[in-house]
Design an enzyme around this catalytic site. Structure first.
Site, PDB file in Angstrom:
ATOM      1  CD  GLU A 153      35.394  31.692  28.062  1.00  0.00           C
ATOM      2  OE1 GLU A 153      34.242  31.304  27.738  1.00  0.00           O
ATOM      3  OE2 GLU A 153      36.028  31.185  29.002  1.00  0.00           O
ATOM      4  CB  SER A 187      46.332  31.157  33.325  1.00  0.00           C
ATOM      5  OG  SER A 187      46.072  30.270  34.392  1.00  0.00           O
TER       6      SER A 187
END
Lengths: 274, 316
Positions: B57, B36
């Site tokens: 993350e 993506s």
């Protein structure tokens, strides 16, 4: 050198500097700084391939104090190892001083990672170790975490990463002093069994007395011999080690001694010399 | 506006990484979104310098910091919601404070993410990243300027936040030889007002200016691709020339480009200002174009804001 007596002497000196630094600053974290004094002595005065004339040398071993609030222990070691003038220690936490309340990579020679927000340092340590793998560098990375710090979720993200990428150049040291700000770790938010958790995450482990130099070195030796997996040393320590009234007392996590307490602490740390 | 086709800035980003892989030495990290964010395009040509961090993350930003601390620039990519939002502490304390050479390339910014809805439509990232000392915040308007921004990021020593989008947007530039962080691009001159735009709103600002020109209103348009450091000289020059400023951003009007422009004008040259952006709301699901319309992020809304600003000028 691995001479236990000489290292004990250095550690005692670091402890005195830690207490004096925090006393002069009027704030800081003595408990956890004293609990890692022996570990940090073993790292900086024997184990790690580093020296003050090699700041910035890409081949040097790296150290990350993930429990950044115990910076006084690191600062005392760096000063002793000649990374900066000892006089800097007495300006800790002052406006304009080189030595910040938590380690600052930008401003302090020898500090490899800015830490203080718990759980962040171990990620940086993983990055350093991964970079060595990507580029074929031979340096090793050492990171000290608190046991309370293991409550931060990011720590476990980093542990997954370390095992997934087989970072056998990474040696994680858990300062298991059993106490955090609000009280015993097992009461605030239990992290035990630490060793089983780390093994399940893919680490090779050793559980040792974190104040026993031969035990510390035998764990470091084991870490260096381990291939294909990161290594975790679970170091059982005493928070406030070396100062009787600070030992095993969570109240000394983040408070500075008064004049009287300072005198007593320094006396105790001197008496040990005898 | 000449038709140069369309390209999503995320696609341009992945291609730029791949194109620059031999010329520069850098590492690319992702958090399970490489298809993506388009870092997969880089991975294809340079798998040995690609690090997948899994869905983690905060750790990814810390790992990127650790890699950068060894002297190699690192690009860390995920959706903006997780790069600037979830990982904020790692970015602020781990990358910003030590001023490390990490390029945070966040895709899926703004409400043009579309169907996924508010949880994935980050409209606060400019505000968050702009508040970090030393962080460059760049939001390119099209594919070619994204490629130029990636190169600039590699040449820049320090942290950079690249704000990229999912939606294919019109290509505006053929020549970007002068592209530099902190240097806005004057796309059109005009004496009645100036539109200062970023990201996909830049093409809409141009469309608004064309439509206004047909009505006899001459509007300047600036592509303010770098929100920080803001090109204050260019902004003040055109604020002075026109006396009316309209900002256009696919971001909340709180803390983004509109705020940055207001801060600059307020301190240096108070000027009539209208801000086009998301007005203190969360996004919502829908087709990208429909969501943009529902939130007033259209050429028409910009046009109306220009007319309001011009009308307010005469009231001063």
């Amino acid at each position: 050198m691995r001479e236990t007596e000489a290292l004990k002497q250095i550690a005692r000196g670091l402890r005195r500097d830690i207490v004096e630094m925090i006393y002069r600053a009027g704030s800081g974290h003595p408990g956890g700084s004293l609990s890692i004094a022996d570990l940090i002595t073993a790292l900086y005065f024997d184990e790690m391939n580093q020296s003050s004339d090699r700041v910035g040398d890409p081949a040097r071993d790296r150290f990350v104090l993930s429990k950044g609030h115990t910076a006084p222990a690191l600062y005392a070691a760096l000063a002793k190892a000649g990374y900066f003038d000892r006089e800097e220690l007495w300006k800790l936490r002052q406006v304009g001083a080189m030595l910040q309340g938590h380690p600052d990579r930008k401003g302090t020679p020898g500090v490899d990672a800015s830490t203080g927000s718990l759980g962040l340092g171990i990620s940086a340590a993983c990055g350093m170790a991964k970079a060595a793998k990507l580029y074929g560098d031979a340096y090793r990375v050492y990171a000290i975490l608190g046991d309370g710090e293991l409550e931060e979720g990011q720590v476990w993200e980093a542990f997954l990463f370390a095992a997934h990428y087989k970072l056998d150049n990474l040696c994680v040291i858990i300062d298991a002093n059993g106490l955090q700000i609000d009280g015993p770790v097992c009461e605030v938010m239990n992290v035990e069994p630490i060793e089983e958790k780390l093994r399940a995450f893919g680490f090779a482990t050793a559980v040792i007395d974190g104040h026993d130099f031969p035990a510390i070195f035998s764990a470091f030796d084991k870490a260096r011999e381990t291939k294909g997996a990161p290594f975790a040393v679970i170091a059982k320590t005493v928070k406030g080690k070396g100062v009787s009234f600070m030992e095993n007392n969570a109240a000394w996590h983040g408070s500075a001694p008064n004049a009287e307490q300072f005198e007593q602490a320094m006396k105790e740390l001197e008496e040990e010399d005898a | 506006m000449k038709d140069l086709g369309k390209l999503a800035t995320r696609d341009a980003y992945g291609q730029a990484l791949a194109d620059l892989a031999t010329q520069y030495d850098f590492v690319v990290l992702d958090a399970d979104l490489s298809k993506s964010t388009k870092t997969a395009t880089f991975r294809k040509v340079c798998p040995e310098r690609f690090v997948n961090c899994g869905i983690a993350e905060g750790n990814m930003m810390g790992v990127a910091a650790g890699i950068a601390s060894t002297g190699r620039p690192a690009f860390a990519s995920t959706f903006a919601m997780f790069a600037a939002g979830r990982a904020y502490d790692s970015v602020r304390n781990g990358i910003g404070y030590p001023h490390l050479n990490v390029k945070i390339a966040a895709t899926h910014t703004g409400i043009s993410v579309g169907e996924d809805g508010a949880t994935h439509q980050c409209i606060e990232d400019i505000a968050l990243m702009r508040a970090i000392p030393g962080m460059v915040v760049c939001c390119p308007a099209d594919g070619p300027s994204t490629a130029a921004a990636v190169r600039c990021a590699l040449e820049h020593d320090g942290p950079v936040y690249l704000r990229l989008g999912r939606l294919a947007v019109p290509t505006l530039y053929e020549d970007l030889s002068g592209f530099a962080f902190g240097k806005g691009i004057l796309l059109r001159e005009g004496s009645d007002a100036v539109i200062v735009a970023v990201g996909l709103m830049t093409a809409r600002a141009l469309a608004a200016a064309e439509s206004l020109a047909e009505k006899g209103i001459q509007v300047a348009v600036i592509d303010m691709h770098t929100v920080k450091p803001l090109d204050e000289a260019l902004l003040l020059e055109w604020a002075e020339k026109t006396g009316a400023v309209v900002t256009a951003e696919e971001h909340t009007i709180l803390g983004g480009l509109g705020s940055a422009v207001a801060e600059c004008l307020g301190e240096h040259r108070p000027t009539v200002l209208q801000r086009v952006g998301v007005r203190d709301l969360f996004g919502s699901s829908g087709k990208a174009e429909e969501v943009l319309t529902a939130y007033g992020l259209t050429a028409q809304a910009i046009e109306e804001a220009v007319c309001t600003a011009i009308a307010r000028k005469s009231l001063r």
